[in-house]
Structure formats: C-alpha cells, structure tokens
Design an enzyme around this catalytic site. Structure first.
Site, PDB file in Angstrom:
ATOM      1  N   GLY A  85      -2.759   4.436  -3.776  1.00 14.67           N
ATOM      2  CA  GLY A  85      -2.847   3.241  -4.615  1.00 14.67           C
ATOM      3  C   GLY A  85      -2.001   3.273  -5.876  1.00 14.67           C
ATOM      4  O   GLY A  85      -1.820   2.253  -6.523  1.00 14.67           O
ATOM      5  N   PHE A 103      -3.737   4.103   1.749  1.00 21.10           N
ATOM      6  CA  PHE A 103      -3.890   4.405   3.171  1.00 21.10           C
ATOM      7  C   PHE A 103      -4.917   5.520   3.394  1.00 21.10           C
ATOM      8  O   PHE A 103      -5.577   5.559   4.427  1.00 21.10           O
ATOM      9  CB  PHE A 103      -2.533   4.813   3.762  1.00 21.10           C
ATOM     10  N   TYR A 116       0.826  -1.209   0.000  1.00 21.76           N
ATOM     11  CA  TYR A 116       0.000   0.000   0.000  1.00 21.76           C
ATOM     12  C   TYR A 116       0.856   1.252   0.000  1.00 21.76           C
ATOM     13  O   TYR A 116       2.020   1.230   0.392  1.00 21.76           O
ATOM     14  CB  TYR A 116      -0.983   0.011   1.178  1.00 21.76           C
ATOM     15  N   CYS A 117       0.259   2.347  -0.465  1.00 22.35           N
ATOM     16  CA  CYS A 117       0.873   3.668  -0.402  1.00 22.35           C
ATOM     17  C   CYS A 117      -0.226   4.620   0.069  1.00 22.35           C
ATOM     18  O   CYS A 117      -1.156   4.191   0.749  1.00 22.35           O
ATOM     19  CB  CYS A 117       1.447   4.081  -1.762  1.00 22.35           C
ATOM     20  N   LYS A 118      -0.162   5.883  -0.328  1.00 26.89           N
ATOM     21  CA  LYS A 118      -1.185   6.823   0.147  1.00 26.89           C
ATOM     22  C   LYS A 118      -2.505   6.661  -0.602  1.00 26.89           C
ATOM     23  O   LYS A 118      -3.568   6.675   0.001  1.00 26.89           O
ATOM     24  CB  LYS A 118      -0.671   8.256   0.014  1.00 26.89           C
TER      25      LYS A 118
END
Length: 105
Positions: free
Chosen positions: A68, A93, A64-66
């Site tokens: 996608g 996230f 995951y990142c902020k």
C-alpha cells in the site's frame, strides 16, 4: 484516495470506466496479480512517469502494490500529472483476498 479492500473492490465492480494498475516489480508480479491489471513498476523512476503519461486520464485508476505504500505514492504522482480519480488499495496485494492470476511467461 485510500480505500479498504472491501471499498476498493465494491467501487471497482460498479465502475465501468476502471483500470487496475499494479506498480510492483516484475519479480513481485510473479507471485500473482489481480486479474486484468496493467503493470508499471514505480521503481523505474522517470520511466514510470513516461509510461503513466501514456495512460488515458479520463479513466479511474485502482492502484495497488505489495503493501500500500508505493501505490499511495503512485496515486500522488498520477494526481500531479492530471489524473482525476486514483484509488489506493490499503494493505496492498499482501492482504488481497480476491481472485489472483499469474502473468503469462
């Protein structure tokens, strides 16, 4: 493989061979992380590749990142490096509704 938050969580909970990978920056991680995740910042370029290559390719990675985008990129890079199972969290996230912890200073 892109998964909705619901599918990502369900798959993760039933996966005994799972690792969670956070590809955000250190500053972004200060906003909280998904419990038990490993952070490797994708913006580190080749440094990211070196770190990822040290990971166990037999594990299943929930990335995951902020939002996608970077995690989708990370999954693609990991697949090129020989990782079989990478799962991207759609929405990242910023849309996470599960448990959040804060990294230890």
């Amino acid at each position: 493989m892109d998964l909705s938050q619901k599918d990502w969580v369900e798959k993760l909970q039933s996966d005994t061979n799972a690792l969670i990978l956070d590809v955000r920056t250190e500053d972004e991680c200060a906003d909280g992380i998904i419990p038990n995740s490993i952070n490797i910042d994708i913006y580190k370029g080749q440094g990211f590749v070196y770190k990822v290559e040290e990971l166990d390719k037999t594990k299943n990675y929930y990335v995951y990142c902020k939002a996608g985008g970077r995690s989708a990129q990370a999954c693609s890079i990991m697949n090129q490096l020989g990782f079989q199972n990478t799962y991207n969290l759609l929405g990242g996230f910023s849309q996470w509704q599960g448990e959040v912890v804060f990294p230890e200073e």
